[in-house]
Write a protein that holds these residues in place. Structure first.
Motif, PDB file in Angstrom:
ATOM      1  N   CYS A  27       0.948  -0.934   0.117  1.00  0.00           N
ATOM      2  CA  CYS A  27       0.020  -0.095   0.217  1.00  0.00           C
ATOM      3  C   CYS A  27       0.587   0.971   0.005  1.00  0.00           C
ATOM      4  O   CYS A  27       0.990   1.543  -1.204  1.00  0.00           O
ATOM      5  CB  CYS A  27      -1.127   0.274   0.930  1.00  0.00           C
ATOM      6  SG  CYS A  27      -2.196   1.220   1.431  1.00  0.00           S
ATOM      7  N   CYS A  28       1.765   1.513   0.902  1.00  0.00           N
ATOM      8  CA  CYS A  28       2.935   2.756   0.957  1.00  0.00           C
ATOM      9  C   CYS A  28       1.407   4.225   1.455  1.00  0.00           C
ATOM     10  O   CYS A  28       2.820   5.089   0.474  1.00  0.00           O
ATOM     11  CB  CYS A  28       3.605   2.558  -0.199  1.00  0.00           C
ATOM     12  SG  CYS A  28       4.540   1.279   1.332  1.00  0.00           S
ATOM     13  N   LYS A  29       0.586   4.352   0.520  1.00  0.00           N
ATOM     14  CA  LYS A  29       0.044   6.019   0.373  1.00  0.00           C
ATOM     15  C   LYS A  29       0.199   6.399   1.548  1.00  0.00           C
ATOM     16  O   LYS A  29       0.829   7.218   1.161  1.00  0.00           O
ATOM     17  CB  LYS A  29      -1.488   5.116   0.523  1.00  0.00           C
ATOM     18  CG  LYS A  29      -2.198   4.143  -0.880  1.00  0.00           C
ATOM     19  CD  LYS A  29      -3.509   4.782  -1.525  1.00  0.00           C
ATOM     20  CE  LYS A  29      -3.324   4.141  -2.698  1.00  0.00           C
ATOM     21  NZ  LYS A  29      -3.524   3.056  -2.945  1.00  0.00           N
ATOM     22  N   CYS A  30       0.140   6.248   3.038  1.00  0.00           N
ATOM     23  CA  CYS A  30       0.387   7.353   3.944  1.00  0.00           C
ATOM     24  C   CYS A  30       2.152   7.661   3.751  1.00  0.00           C
ATOM     25  O   CYS A  30       2.158   9.189   3.966  1.00  0.00           O
ATOM     26  CB  CYS A  30      -0.144   6.750   4.990  1.00  0.00           C
ATOM     27  SG  CYS A  30       0.695   5.333   5.955  1.00  0.00           S
ATOM     28  N   ARG A  32       3.896   7.954   1.142  1.00  0.00           N
ATOM     29  CA  ARG A  32       4.008   8.887  -0.152  1.00  0.00           C
ATOM     30  C   ARG A  32       3.957   9.712   0.207  1.00  0.00           C
ATOM     31  O   ARG A  32       3.875  10.744  -0.785  1.00  0.00           O
ATOM     32  CB  ARG A  32       3.887   8.018  -1.752  1.00  0.00           C
ATOM     33  CG  ARG A  32       4.438   6.461  -1.202  1.00  0.00           C
ATOM     34  CD  ARG A  32       4.631   6.306  -3.226  1.00  0.00           C
ATOM     35  NE  ARG A  32       5.322   4.921  -2.626  1.00  0.00           N
ATOM     36  CZ  ARG A  32       4.978   4.076  -3.368  1.00  0.00           C
ATOM     37  NH1 ARG A  32       3.534   3.773  -3.809  1.00  0.00           N
ATOM     38  NH2 ARG A  32       5.454   2.479  -3.246  1.00  0.00           N
ATOM     39  N   ILE A  33       2.572   9.861   0.310  1.00  0.00           N
ATOM     40  CA  ILE A  33       2.006  11.299   0.544  1.00  0.00           C
ATOM     41  C   ILE A  33       2.246  11.885   1.323  1.00  0.00           C
ATOM     42  O   ILE A  33       1.415  13.381   1.627  1.00  0.00           O
ATOM     43  CB  ILE A  33       0.272  11.135   0.868  1.00  0.00           C
ATOM     44  CG1 ILE A  33      -0.930  12.219   0.061  1.00  0.00           C
ATOM     45  CG2 ILE A  33      -0.788  10.479   2.116  1.00  0.00           C
ATOM     46  CD1 ILE A  33      -2.232  11.655  -0.767  1.00  0.00           C
ATOM     47  N   GLU A  73      -3.842  14.451   5.079  1.00  0.00           N
ATOM     48  CA  GLU A  73      -3.723  13.816   3.708  1.00  0.00           C
ATOM     49  C   GLU A  73      -3.547  12.152   4.129  1.00  0.00           C
ATOM     50  O   GLU A  73      -4.801  11.602   3.127  1.00  0.00           O
ATOM     51  CB  GLU A  73      -2.710  14.337   2.620  1.00  0.00           C
ATOM     52  CG  GLU A  73      -2.984  15.523   2.393  1.00  0.00           C
ATOM     53  CD  GLU A  73      -4.325  15.681   1.427  1.00  0.00           C
ATOM     54  OE1 GLU A  73      -4.384  15.206   0.558  1.00  0.00           O
ATOM     55  OE2 GLU A  73      -4.295  16.433   0.796  1.00  0.00           O
ATOM     56  N   CYS A  74      -3.315  11.751   4.642  1.00  0.00           N
ATOM     57  CA  CYS A  74      -2.907  10.629   5.589  1.00  0.00           C
ATOM     58  C   CYS A  74      -4.695   9.694   5.351  1.00  0.00           C
ATOM     59  O   CYS A  74      -4.494   8.885   4.791  1.00  0.00           O
ATOM     60  CB  CYS A  74      -1.730  10.274   5.622  1.00  0.00           C
ATOM     61  SG  CYS A  74      -1.873  11.091   7.917  1.00  0.00           S
ATOM     62  N   ALA A  77      -6.393   9.844   2.723  1.00  0.00           N
ATOM     63  CA  ALA A  77      -5.353   8.495   1.567  1.00  0.00           C
ATOM     64  C   ALA A  77      -5.464   6.912   1.229  1.00  0.00           C
ATOM     65  O   ALA A  77      -5.386   6.129   1.037  1.00  0.00           O
ATOM     66  CB  ALA A  77      -4.212   9.328   0.753  1.00  0.00           C
ATOM     67  N   CYS A  78      -5.266   7.011   3.106  1.00  0.00           N
ATOM     68  CA  CYS A  78      -5.068   5.388   3.881  1.00  0.00           C
ATOM     69  C   CYS A  78      -6.869   4.823   3.224  1.00  0.00           C
ATOM     70  O   CYS A  78      -7.699   4.074   3.295  1.00  0.00           O
ATOM     71  CB  CYS A  78      -5.899   5.445   5.697  1.00  0.00           C
ATOM     72  SG  CYS A  78      -5.440   3.434   5.999  1.00  0.00           S
ATOM     73  N   PRO A  79      -7.105   3.500   2.437  1.00  0.00           N
ATOM     74  CA  PRO A  79      -8.081   2.621   1.937  1.00  0.00           C
ATOM     75  C   PRO A  79      -8.196   2.065   3.076  1.00  0.00           C
ATOM     76  O   PRO A  79      -9.697   1.781   3.217  1.00  0.00           O
ATOM     77  CB  PRO A  79      -6.730   1.953   0.932  1.00  0.00           C
ATOM     78  CG  PRO A  79      -5.647   2.076   1.490  1.00  0.00           C
ATOM     79  CD  PRO A  79      -5.341   3.102   1.666  1.00  0.00           C
TER      80      PRO A  79
ATOM     81  N   ARG B 128       9.468   6.197   2.423  1.00  0.00           N
ATOM     82  CA  ARG B 128       8.333   6.083   0.993  1.00  0.00           C
ATOM     83  C   ARG B 128       7.801   5.026   0.888  1.00  0.00           C
ATOM     84  O   ARG B 128       7.185   4.544  -0.411  1.00  0.00           O
ATOM     85  CB  ARG B 128       8.487   6.736   0.166  1.00  0.00           C
ATOM     86  CG  ARG B 128       9.127   8.489   0.671  1.00  0.00           C
ATOM     87  CD  ARG B 128       8.136   9.129   0.648  1.00  0.00           C
ATOM     88  NE  ARG B 128       8.777  10.962   0.572  1.00  0.00           N
ATOM     89  CZ  ARG B 128       7.577  11.583   1.259  1.00  0.00           C
ATOM     90  NH1 ARG B 128       6.891  10.932   1.776  1.00  0.00           N
ATOM     91  NH2 ARG B 128       7.856  12.803   1.755  1.00  0.00           N
TER      92      ARG B 128
END
Ligand code: SF4
Ligand code: SF4
Ligand code: SF4
Lengths: 88, 289
Positions: A27-30, A32-33, A73-74, A77-79, B128
């Motif tokens: 995932c890594c969305k948090c 990256r954002i 934002e995190c 963004a977190c699914p 990241r």
């Protein structure tokens, strides 16, 4: 006194190697954002120490909460809806 | 012992001492086993307890006036230790310095032990989740990394010749990545990185918290004023916010105290107005690392 930011991740939703949970490595969305990059992706402490070359168990720790800008934002963004941010 | 010390200035560059890269050091300290142990769970280093304290939440404590100073000194001392550490699980004796492109090339061409590899940067991975091949490793470290699949690049070349390594480093540096060289751990040098801020775990403690986790380069930037047309391209490129425009004169102004001497601003100047000077000949910053 300045308020303290508290960032919590619910590991029953993200990480910790349980099959139904999100694998944070995928995932890594948090991570990256987040502009100040306050999150850390790492093997869960104490997990799979018998075979650390292929650990299955990873989690995200909000390591530098004091640098969080509260942009939220995190959280958006977190699914898995696993992130909660409060101030104390 | 003395040749092994971390010397600064007057031509004393610790990272150009070939001894630090040698098999002798590898054998003396059993570095293969030590590094394999350390890098298997490398990402955990920042969340493991150190002397009973968890680093998670430590950042707020570091902002407290007296306690903060004590913690920062302790962390700085641990990283700066000039002795081989016993415990691979602690970030001890792991100190580095910023290097401009010229010195990095000298390291690759003259000092680096073979085999030379390029691995996925562990800092970008843990901060990241991105796998970007841009850390050049040497000697036994290269062998250790080949055992750890998450650091082995999928697309990019893993084993590099010296020439290829130089080209890769140049490309990263031109992009604006900060060159850094590290003891990992003292007295062995094995990592020539191309870092970004805030992702780099070695630069962040210094920039955000004032911990001596990385030393400034042996250089500092100089500006040839009559070549500069104040276009401002360098301002955006400087990863340490050392360059700005004077609000009144609209002229480029450099804060020498903020400059880490990485030299990446030079790559974007269309007029070749920026150049590096040895730190010890510039009185304002001589001896300040
Ligand atoms: S709120 Fe913004 S700054 Fe804070 S952790 Fe989330 S993404 Fe990062
Ligand atoms: S965005 Fe949410 S699910 Fe994805 S890694 Fe971060 S905390 Fe886990
Ligand atoms: S001003 Fe200094 S710190 Fe900034 S890019 Fe140039 S050399 Fe690096």
């Amino acid at each position: 006194m300045k308020k303290k930011t508290i960032i919590k991740i619910d590991y029953s939703l993200c990480g910790d190697g349980v099959k139904e949970n999100v694998d944070p490595r995928e995932c890594c969305k948090c991570l990256r954002i987040c502009k100040p990059a306050i999150f850390l992706l790492h093997q869960t402490l104490g997990a799979k120490e018998d075979n650390p070359l292929d650990p299955e168990c990873w989690r995200v720790t909000p390591l530098w909460a004091s640098l969080c800008t509260l942009c939220m934002e995190c959280v958006k963004a977190c699914p898995a809806n696993a992130i909660q941010i409060t101030q104390k | 012992m003395c040749e092994l010390c971390m010397k600064h200035g007057a031509g004393g560059k610790w990272y150009l001492n070939a001894k630090h890269y040698s098999d002798e050091v590898v054998e003396k300290y059993g570095l293969y086993d030590f590094l394999l142990e350390q890098y298997k769970n490398f990402e955990q280093m920042s969340v493991r307890k150190v002397s009973g304290f968890s680093p998670v939440g430590m950042d707020y404590r570091m902002r407290m006036p007296i306690i903060g100073r004590i913690i920062k000194n302790m962390a700085g001392n641990m990283l700066n230790k000039q002795r081989f550490p016993k415990d691979p699980f602690k970030p001890e004796s792991h100190i580095g310095q910023i290097v401009p492109m010229e010195d990095a090339i000298a390291i690759i061409e003259e000092c680096a032990a073979e085999p030379i590899i390029e691995k996925n940067c562990m800092c970008r991975y843990m901060s990241r989740g991105e796998k970007e091949a841009c850390c050049i490793n040497f000697g036994v470290m290269s062998e250790v990394i080949s055992q750890l699949p998450r650091f082995v690049p999928e697309k990019d070349k893993f084993h590099l010749t010296r020439k290829e390594a130089v080209e890769r480093f140049k490309a990263h540096n031109r992009k604006g990545y900060i060159g850094t060289i590290w003891f990992g751990p003292f007295p062995y040098i094995n990592n020539l990185c191309s870092c970004e801020s805030p992702e780099c775990a070695g630069i962040r403690p210094r920039v955000d918290f004032g911990i001596m986790s990385v030393h400034k380069a042996e250089y500092v930037i100089g500006l040839e004023k009559n070549r500069c047309d104040d276009c401002g391209a360098c301002i955006i490129k400087c990863p340490f916010n050392a360059i700005e425009k004077d609000p009144y004169s609209r002229k480029i102004k450099i804060d020498l105290d903020k400059c880490f001497g990485c030299g990446v601003c030079r790559h974007v100047c269309p007029n070749d107005a920026l150049f590096l000077l040895p730190r010890d000949i510039v009185p304002e910053v001589a001896g300040k690392y």
